[in-house]
Design a protein around this motif. Structure first.
Motif, mmCIF file in Angstrom:
data_model
loop_
_atom_site.group_PDB
_atom_site.id
_atom_site.type_symbol
_atom_site.label_atom_id
_atom_site.label_comp_id
_atom_site.label_asym_id
_atom_site.label_seq_id
_atom_site.Cartn_x
_atom_site.Cartn_y
_atom_site.Cartn_z
ATOM 1 N N GLY A 119 46.606 33.960 45.471
ATOM 2 C CA GLY A 119 45.195 33.739 45.445
ATOM 3 C C GLY A 119 44.207 34.944 45.101
ATOM 4 N N LYS A 120 45.033 36.242 44.880
ATOM 5 C CA LYS A 120 43.981 37.218 44.478
ATOM 6 C C LYS A 120 43.130 37.240 43.073
ATOM 7 C CE LYS A 120 48.201 40.125 43.316
ATOM 8 N NZ LYS A 120 49.236 39.040 43.596
ATOM 9 N N SER A 121 43.889 36.540 42.125
ATOM 10 C CA SER A 121 43.217 36.510 41.036
ATOM 11 C C SER A 121 42.078 35.520 40.867
ATOM 12 C CB SER A 121 44.052 35.931 39.890
ATOM 13 O OG SER A 121 45.109 36.993 39.628
ATOM 14 N N THR A 122 42.395 34.437 41.632
ATOM 15 C CA THR A 122 41.265 33.284 41.812
ATOM 16 C C THR A 122 40.163 33.911 42.591
ATOM 17 O OG1 THR A 122 42.604 31.566 41.963
ATOM 18 C CG2 THR A 122 40.701 31.216 43.048
ATOM 19 N N THR A 123 40.328 34.527 43.732
ATOM 20 C CA THR A 123 39.422 35.327 44.677
ATOM 21 C C THR A 123 38.611 36.404 44.002
ATOM 22 O OG1 THR A 123 40.853 34.728 46.661
ATOM 23 C CG2 THR A 123 38.926 36.364 46.982
ATOM 24 N N SER A 124 39.458 37.212 43.228
ATOM 25 C CA SER A 124 38.592 38.047 42.364
ATOM 26 C C SER A 124 37.684 37.915 41.387
ATOM 27 C CB SER A 124 39.698 39.319 41.573
ATOM 28 O OG SER A 124 40.634 39.969 42.682
ATOM 29 N N THR A 125 38.191 36.827 40.494
ATOM 30 C CA THR A 125 37.177 36.168 39.351
ATOM 31 C C THR A 125 36.071 35.518 39.901
ATOM 32 O OG1 THR A 125 38.996 34.375 39.192
ATOM 33 C CG2 THR A 125 39.245 36.178 37.720
ATOM 34 N N LEU A 126 36.677 34.752 41.088
ATOM 35 C CA LEU A 126 35.377 34.024 41.491
ATOM 36 C C LEU A 126 33.998 34.926 42.289
ATOM 37 C CD1 LEU A 126 34.097 31.086 42.737
ATOM 38 C CD2 LEU A 126 35.433 31.473 44.749
ATOM 39 N N GLY A 142 41.687 45.765 37.066
ATOM 40 C CA GLY A 142 42.889 46.082 37.695
ATOM 41 C C GLY A 142 43.995 45.048 37.463
ATOM 42 N N ASN A 143 44.581 44.423 38.258
ATOM 43 C CA ASN A 143 45.803 43.447 37.985
ATOM 44 C C ASN A 143 45.513 42.433 37.211
ATOM 45 O OD1 ASN A 143 48.728 43.176 38.502
ATOM 46 N ND2 ASN A 143 47.980 41.389 39.655
ATOM 47 N N ILE A 144 44.088 42.250 37.075
ATOM 48 C CA ILE A 144 43.804 40.873 36.148
ATOM 49 C C ILE A 144 44.275 41.339 34.823
ATOM 50 C CG2 ILE A 144 41.396 41.686 35.723
ATOM 51 C CD1 ILE A 144 42.382 38.159 36.843
ATOM 52 N N GLY A 145 44.481 42.294 34.449
ATOM 53 C CA GLY A 145 44.817 42.577 33.142
ATOM 54 C C GLY A 145 44.132 43.571 32.338
ATOM 55 N N ILE A 146 43.197 44.227 33.236
ATOM 56 C CA ILE A 146 42.105 45.241 32.655
ATOM 57 C C ILE A 146 42.554 46.733 33.438
ATOM 58 C CG2 ILE A 146 39.727 45.860 32.392
ATOM 59 C CD1 ILE A 146 39.058 42.862 32.581
ATOM 60 N N PRO A 147 43.064 47.759 32.727
ATOM 61 C CA PRO A 147 43.460 49.013 33.255
ATOM 62 C C PRO A 147 42.247 49.662 33.581
ATOM 63 C CG PRO A 147 44.807 48.843 31.293
ATOM 64 C CD PRO A 147 43.988 47.395 31.429
ATOM 65 N N VAL A 148 42.278 50.238 34.739
ATOM 66 C CA VAL A 148 40.944 50.772 35.408
ATOM 67 C C VAL A 148 40.266 52.017 34.527
ATOM 68 C CG1 VAL A 148 41.081 49.993 37.861
ATOM 69 C CG2 VAL A 148 42.232 52.204 37.096
ATOM 70 N N PHE A 149 41.363 52.614 33.873
ATOM 71 C CA PHE A 149 40.948 53.679 33.050
ATOM 72 C C PHE A 149 39.840 53.309 31.774
ATOM 73 C CE2 PHE A 149 43.780 57.437 34.030
ATOM 74 C CZ PHE A 149 43.235 57.506 35.250
ATOM 75 N N LEU A 163 38.293 44.807 42.093
ATOM 76 C CA LEU A 163 39.206 45.139 41.646
ATOM 77 C C LEU A 163 40.518 44.406 42.453
ATOM 78 C CD1 LEU A 163 40.185 47.777 40.046
ATOM 79 C CD2 LEU A 163 40.411 49.055 42.082
ATOM 80 N N GLU A 164 41.212 43.688 41.470
ATOM 81 C CA GLU A 164 42.471 42.933 41.849
ATOM 82 C C GLU A 164 43.540 43.948 41.773
ATOM 83 O OE1 GLU A 164 45.810 39.902 40.405
ATOM 84 O OE2 GLU A 164 43.707 39.491 39.706
ATOM 85 N N LEU A 165 44.227 43.872 43.115
ATOM 86 C CA LEU A 165 45.394 44.909 43.180
ATOM 87 C C LEU A 165 46.687 44.319 43.746
ATOM 88 C CD1 LEU A 165 43.056 47.433 45.232
ATOM 89 C CD2 LEU A 165 43.908 47.999 43.026
ATOM 90 N N SER A 166 47.560 44.586 42.870
ATOM 91 C CA SER A 166 48.944 44.208 43.271
ATOM 92 C C SER A 166 49.724 45.192 44.204
ATOM 93 C CB SER A 166 49.799 44.229 41.683
ATOM 94 O OG SER A 166 50.047 45.581 41.292
ATOM 95 N N CYS A 167 50.777 44.860 44.540
ATOM 96 C CA CYS A 167 51.650 45.727 45.580
ATOM 97 C C CYS A 167 51.990 46.613 44.913
ATOM 98 C CB CYS A 167 52.813 44.669 46.044
ATOM 99 S SG CYS A 167 53.800 44.065 45.077
ATOM 100 N N HIS A 168 52.292 46.546 43.617
ATOM 101 C CA HIS A 168 52.802 47.866 42.786
ATOM 102 C C HIS A 168 51.809 48.721 42.592
ATOM 103 C CE1 HIS A 168 56.090 45.459 42.437
ATOM 104 N NE2 HIS A 168 55.880 44.577 41.155
ATOM 105 N N GLN A 169 50.419 48.387 42.410
ATOM 106 C CA GLN A 169 49.347 49.274 42.177
ATOM 107 C C GLN A 169 48.962 50.190 43.440
ATOM 108 O OE1 GLN A 169 47.065 46.497 40.426
ATOM 109 N NE2 GLN A 169 46.916 47.409 38.626
#
Length: 465
Positions: A119-126, A142-149, A163-169
């Motif tokens: 649900g993080k991508s849906t919540t972030s984009t909404l 973020g994890n949506i496919g856009i590096p923060v740098f 900022l969508e954040l994955s467990c790896h990030q």
């Protein structure tokens, strides 16, 4: 941001570990910041890093690109999320840093960080869409496919950063965003973390480093200080210094009772004295799991002083992301839905709960050893007419149902096929006019497809040609 990076690499030997999209973004910004003593790249595959006019940078590739001796020969290692270190991080002499950690430390007061197994991508984009639609100065990364740098140099004072954040990030960061959102925690990525406890601990970094002026929007099932199912007592040992705003999904048939700061009952949402009815028509998000995500965004938007009318305006114009219970269309009287994002049993259950008159469900993919007990129990009582199982996990689920649920096994509902193409063809033959066919695999796509996006696109191609 360049100053922050330069402070990190000043007079240091620096290695960029992993040269995917984020690694290339890190390399570009490190070069631009300058000040480093040495700079190199390590990747499993040979990579090209030199562009016209740029300095020559050493590239280390092959099976030894992550050897401890190699990594420890550098002072700073920019590690790409998802790379699994051969040893525990405390065993290394080098300092591991990440885009995510540096970015949050620079802009934390402006960040709404969002994580969860699903649900993080849906919540972030909404959230981004609703704020943007109402004139807020906001950016999504973020994890949506856009590096923060990639966005760091353009951030302005006061701009909201979703900022969508994955467990790896999140795994190794030591700083948390001003507003954190934890949607849920289910068994996932155990091939990387080994245990549920390690996976949960990575996710808990979304709030572990917050201060008292910060906010945590958190699913009530996973509140700080409470043990997470399957993760052991240590999962209750990560406190939150910020203000915790709890959210709860009220089971069908029960009435709201004030147990959470955010409560979702059917399509009704309540947040600290404000109430909202989610429109059941005219929006692209369907199902109770999506209503929960909507409620979380509603609560955050209230903190940004949006009115209900402004929120509903954004909600109505939002379009569902591809491969997330996405309606594809009708063929031969059958409605087809693409839920390729589904990699665990819980999301397949959510899909079946959300789509009315489901005639067939397509399940299966790479087997990572995920527990399917809950899904199998649900399927045993489900009204879905055809359960089409495929690939390695499909075969395992088929065998487990044969052993544990003989009534379901003997009902004629179960169909075992080899691949997605076979599953789509069978669903077309078995489907009845007015029914629905749902691809909700409850399994990873790796080894069969490049990613879940490709799996969804191939599914659509198989259905419509």
């Amino acid at each position: 941001m360049l100053e922050k990076i330069r402070q990190t690499v000043e007079n240091k030997k620096v290695l960029v570990l992993g040269l995917g999209r984020e690694g290339r973004s890190s390399l570009r910004m490190i070069r631009k910041a300058g000040g480093y003593k040495e700079l190199a790249v390590a990747d499993q595959n040979p990579v090209e890093v030199k562009e016209s006019g740029e300095e020559e940078i050493p590239v280390i590739s092959g099976t030894h690109y992550m050897d401890k001796e190699l990594l420890d020969s550098y002072d700073i290692v920019f590690k790409t999320p998802g790379i699994v270190l051969p040893e525990k991080i405390e065993n290394y002499k080098c300092q591991f840093v990440s885009q995510t950690g540096l970015f949050i430390s620079k802009f934390r007061s402006q960040i709404v960080g969002i994580t969860g197994t699903k649900g993080k991508s849906t919540t972030s984009t909404l959230l981004y869409h609703v704020l943007k639609e109402n004139g807020e100065d906001v950016v999504l990364a973020g994890n949506i496919g856009i590096p923060v740098f990639d966005i760091a140099e353009d951030i302005t004072v006061g701009e909201v950063i979703v900022l969508e954040l994955s467990c790896h990030q999140l795994e190794y960061i030591t700083v948390s965003p001003h507003i954190a959102v934890l949607l849920n925690l289910y068994e996932e990525h155990l091939d990387h973390y080994g245990t549920m406890a390690a996976y949960v601990r990575a996710k808990q970094n979304i709030y572990a480093w917050q201060e008292k002026e910060d906010l945590l929007f958190c699913n009530m099932e996973f509140l700080p200080g409470h043990e997470v199912e399957g993760a052991g007592p240590e999962s209750a040992g990560v406190p939150c210094k910020g203000e915790v705003i709890s959210a709860v999904l009220i089971p069908e048939g029960e009435s709201p009772s004030g147990r959470g700061d955010i409560e979702v009952a059917g399509n009704a949402v309540r947040y600290r004295g404000s109430g909202l009815r989610i429109p059941e028509q005219g929006i692209s998000l369907i199902g109770q799991h999506n209503y929960f995500d909507i409620a979380m965004v509603y609560g955050i938007c209230k903190e940004f002083s949006l009115t209900d009318e402004q929120f509903l305006k954004g909600l109505r114009s939002y379009q569902t992301l591809p491969h997330r219970l996405q309606y594809l269309g009708i063929k031969d009287g059958i409605r087809f839905y693409d839920d390729s994002i589904s990699t665990i049993g819980e999301t397949t259950i959510q899909a079946l709960e959300s789509i009315k008159n489901a005639g067939s469900i397509l399940i299966g993919g790479m087997d990572r050893g995920v527990d399917y007990d809950q899904l199998e129990e649900y399927l045993a009582g489900s009204s879905v007419k055809h359960i089409i199982l495929m690939e390695a996990t499909g075969k395992r689920i088929y065998s487990e149902i044969e052993e544990r649920y003989p009534t379901l096994f003997g009902s004629g509902k179960l169909c075992l096929v080899d691949h997605l193409k076979d599953a789509v063809e069978l669903a077309g033959k078995l489907g009845e006019e007015g029914s629905a066919c749902i691809l909700s695999p409850a399994a990873a796509s790796y080894g069969i497809f490049k990613n879940f996006e490709e799996r969804g696109e191939v599914f659509k191609k198989y259905v419509f040609g």
